[in-house]
Design a protein around this motif. Structure first.
Motif, short mmCIF file in Angstrom:
data_model
loop_
_atom_site.label_atom_id
_atom_site.label_comp_id
_atom_site.label_asym_id
_atom_site.label_seq_id
_atom_site.Cartn_x
_atom_site.Cartn_y
_atom_site.Cartn_z
N SER A 250 0.83 -1.20 0.00
CA SER A 250 0.00 0.00 0.00
C SER A 250 0.87 1.26 0.00
CB SER A 250 -0.90 0.01 1.24
OG SER A 250 -1.62 1.23 1.32
N ASP A 251 0.38 2.29 -0.68
CA ASP A 251 1.10 3.56 -0.68
C ASP A 251 0.57 4.49 0.39
OD1 ASP A 251 -1.36 4.09 -1.73
OD2 ASP A 251 -0.66 5.03 -3.56
N GLY A 252 -0.37 4.02 1.20
CA GLY A 252 -0.86 4.81 2.31
C GLY A 252 -1.77 5.95 1.94
N LYS A 253 -2.46 5.85 0.81
CA LYS A 253 -3.36 6.91 0.37
C LYS A 253 -4.73 6.30 0.06
CE LYS A 253 0.47 9.57 -1.54
NZ LYS A 253 0.51 10.51 -0.41
N PRO A 254 -5.82 7.10 0.19
CA PRO A 254 -7.16 6.55 -0.05
C PRO A 254 -7.52 6.44 -1.52
CG PRO A 254 -7.30 8.84 0.63
CD PRO A 254 -5.86 8.45 0.76
N HIS A 255 -6.64 6.83 -2.42
CA HIS A 255 -6.89 6.74 -3.86
C HIS A 255 -8.16 7.49 -4.26
CE1 HIS A 255 -3.73 3.82 -5.12
NE2 HIS A 255 -3.68 3.69 -3.81
N SER A 256 -8.27 8.68 -3.76
CA SER A 256 -9.33 9.62 -4.13
C SER A 256 -8.93 10.98 -3.57
CB SER A 256 -10.68 9.19 -3.57
OG SER A 256 -11.66 10.19 -3.80
N ALA A 257 -8.73 11.95 -4.47
CA ALA A 257 -8.29 13.27 -4.02
C ALA A 257 -9.29 13.93 -3.07
CB ALA A 257 -8.02 14.17 -5.23
N PRO A 258 -10.61 13.91 -3.36
CA PRO A 258 -11.54 14.52 -2.40
C PRO A 258 -11.55 13.84 -1.05
CG PRO A 258 -12.58 14.27 -4.56
CD PRO A 258 -11.30 13.52 -4.60
N TRP A 259 -11.50 12.49 -1.04
CA TRP A 259 -11.51 11.79 0.24
C TRP A 259 -10.20 11.99 1.00
CZ3 TRP A 259 -15.51 10.92 2.78
CH2 TRP A 259 -16.69 10.44 2.21
N GLN A 260 -9.09 12.10 0.29
CA GLN A 260 -7.83 12.36 0.97
C GLN A 260 -7.84 13.74 1.61
OE1 GLN A 260 -4.36 11.62 -1.38
NE2 GLN A 260 -2.94 12.37 0.17
N GLN A 261 -8.39 14.73 0.89
CA GLN A 261 -8.50 16.07 1.47
C GLN A 261 -9.42 16.07 2.68
OE1 GLN A 261 -5.80 17.75 0.17
NE2 GLN A 261 -7.11 19.55 0.07
N ALA A 262 -10.54 15.37 2.56
CA ALA A 262 -11.49 15.33 3.68
C ALA A 262 -10.88 14.68 4.91
CB ALA A 262 -12.75 14.58 3.25
N ALA A 263 -10.14 13.59 4.72
CA ALA A 263 -9.56 12.89 5.87
C ALA A 263 -8.38 13.64 6.47
CB ALA A 263 -9.14 11.48 5.46
N GLU A 264 -7.54 14.23 5.64
CA GLU A 264 -6.30 14.82 6.14
C GLU A 264 -6.39 16.32 6.41
OE1 GLU A 264 -3.20 11.65 4.06
OE2 GLU A 264 -3.24 13.75 3.40
N GLN A 265 -7.31 17.02 5.73
CA GLN A 265 -7.40 18.47 5.92
C GLN A 265 -8.82 18.95 6.21
OE1 GLN A 265 -5.11 20.94 3.22
NE2 GLN A 265 -3.98 19.16 2.48
N GLY A 266 -9.74 18.05 6.40
CA GLY A 266 -11.08 18.43 6.83
C GLY A 266 -11.92 19.06 5.72
N VAL A 267 -13.03 19.65 6.14
CA VAL A 267 -13.97 20.24 5.19
C VAL A 267 -13.33 21.39 4.43
CG1 VAL A 267 -16.19 21.40 4.98
CG2 VAL A 267 -15.93 19.52 6.60
N VAL A 268 -12.53 22.19 5.11
CA VAL A 268 -11.89 23.33 4.45
C VAL A 268 -10.97 22.85 3.33
CG1 VAL A 268 -10.38 25.32 4.79
CG2 VAL A 268 -12.04 24.71 6.54
N GLY A 269 -10.29 21.74 3.54
CA GLY A 269 -9.43 21.21 2.49
C GLY A 269 -10.21 20.81 1.25
N VAL A 270 -11.38 20.22 1.44
CA VAL A 270 -12.22 19.84 0.31
C VAL A 270 -12.71 21.09 -0.43
CG1 VAL A 270 -14.34 18.65 -0.39
CG2 VAL A 270 -12.91 17.70 1.43
#
Length: 374
Positions: A250-270
């Protein structure tokens, strides 16, 4: 003769200032979400730098040699995708073929297809235009050689949109449709992760996306629900996702840019991610280039957004730099002395979206000078 606000220097400066503000806000927010935790925001900062550098390079080269630069960018992206399909820069997994490599190569091929179509739309020579479109078709077909059916479909869609854009005069409607299509894809990925779709449709989509990817999205949704404001911090998804920890290579990423932003930077990141994509479409709407070039670049960026919504394409620096380069090429000023476009692809530019020009009716010749008689 006056220029419209979006096509003149003032309009271009305003849109560039908005873009710089959005990118700077993305960088600042990634640092805010990383503050006080063991995080790695370097990847986000590098991606933002790549987009900005690619956009600036596209603006400069697109003003000097628009057709040659776009064609050269298409060939370069094609060669990179074929040469780096097993080891593209930006991979973090330890497996021989890291997850996301095929998707990143397909994203490069989509950008190459868009660049070739933009070069064809900007060219005034019929034989060269046909050759560039054949290059675009071959580039899209190269995705099949890499085993990416989605990349082939996306590239073919960009080519068809480019052909249709040659007869389109109102770019605002086309760009709005592309934005809605992107929103629909993102909403579908959210519905799959939340289990909001009917069972039959969910099973069908899981068969295409793989169960492991859906599990990664569900882990991202759980983390986003637990940390809605700041997220867990850039680069921390791997250590907090059970699916990522249990997946081999695994490369440690959710393989989705919106979901990665949501998980790692919250709503503001999305929201910031959506704002950055919206800014690119806005720049294309106000571009002094022809509608065919603007819509072709918009279709390529939309196809890239679709691949990034279900894959890991934006985690690779060549892809983010290529996206910025394509947007810069399609929004650059026309070369000095090039004149206005002519022929079947000529169009009045973004001001055509404002509707027909209303001209004053001439007065009666018999009474035109009545007010001046003494």
């Amino acid at each position: 003769m006056t220029e419209s606000a979006g096509r003149g220097p003032e309009g271009g400066t305003a849109s560039d200032a908005v873009g710089a503000l959005i990118l700077a806000t993305c960088a600042i927010w990634s640092l805010i979400s990383a503050a006080g935790r063991e995080t790695r925001p370097e990847g986000v900062l590098l991606a933002l730098l790549a987009v900005a550098a690619g956009f600036a390079c596209g603006r400069i080269c697109g003003t000097l040699l628009p057709v040659a630069t776009a064609a050269g960018a298409a060939l370069a992206a094609l060669l990179m995708a074929l040469a780096w399909r097993h080891g593209m820069p930006g991979a973090t997994a330890t497996a021989d073929i890291a997850p996301g490599q095929t998707g990143a190569a397909a994203a490069l091929l989509v950008l190459a297809t868009g660049a070739a179509c933009c070069a064809a739309a900007a060219s005034r020579r019929g034989p060269l235009r046909a050759a560039l479109r054949l290059l675009a078709l071959g580039t899209a077909g190269a995705a099949l050689a890499l085993g990416s059916v989605a990349g082939f479909a996306a590239g073919l869609g960009v080519l068809l949109c480019s052909l249709a854009a040659a007869r389109t005069r109102r770019r605002l409607l086309g760009l709005t449709g592309l934005a809605l299509a992107t929103g629909l894809i993102v909403a579908t990925s959210w519905a799959v992760a939340e289990g909001a779709l009917p069972d039959g449709l969910t099973v069908s989509l899981e068969g295409q996306l793989t169960r492991n990817r859906v599990d990664l999205w569900q882990d991202a949704a759980r983390l986003a629900g637990q940390h809605p404001a700041l997220g867990v911090g850039p680069g921390r998804f791997a250590e907090l996702s059970p699916t990522a920890q249990q997946s081999l290579g695994s490369d440690g990423k959710p393989h989705s840019a919106p979901w990665q932003q949501a998980a790692e930077q919250g709503v503001v990141g999305v929201v910031l991610l959506g704002a950055a994509f919206g800014w690119l479409l806005y720049v294309l709407w106000r571009s002094p280039r022809t509608t065919s070039v603007a819509l072709t670049a918009g279709a390529a960026l939309t196809a890239l957004a679709a691949l990034a919504s279900v894959g890991n394409a934006l985690s690779f620096t060549p892809v983010t730099a290529g996206a910025g380069l394509l947007a810069g090429l399609a929004s650059a000023r026309r070369p000095i002395g090039a004149g206005e476009p002519c022929g079947p692809e000529a169009d009045p530019g973004p001001e055509a979206d404002r509707g027909p020009e209303v001209r004053p009716r001439p007065g009666n010749p018999r009474t035109a000078g009545a007010g001046g008689r003494g």
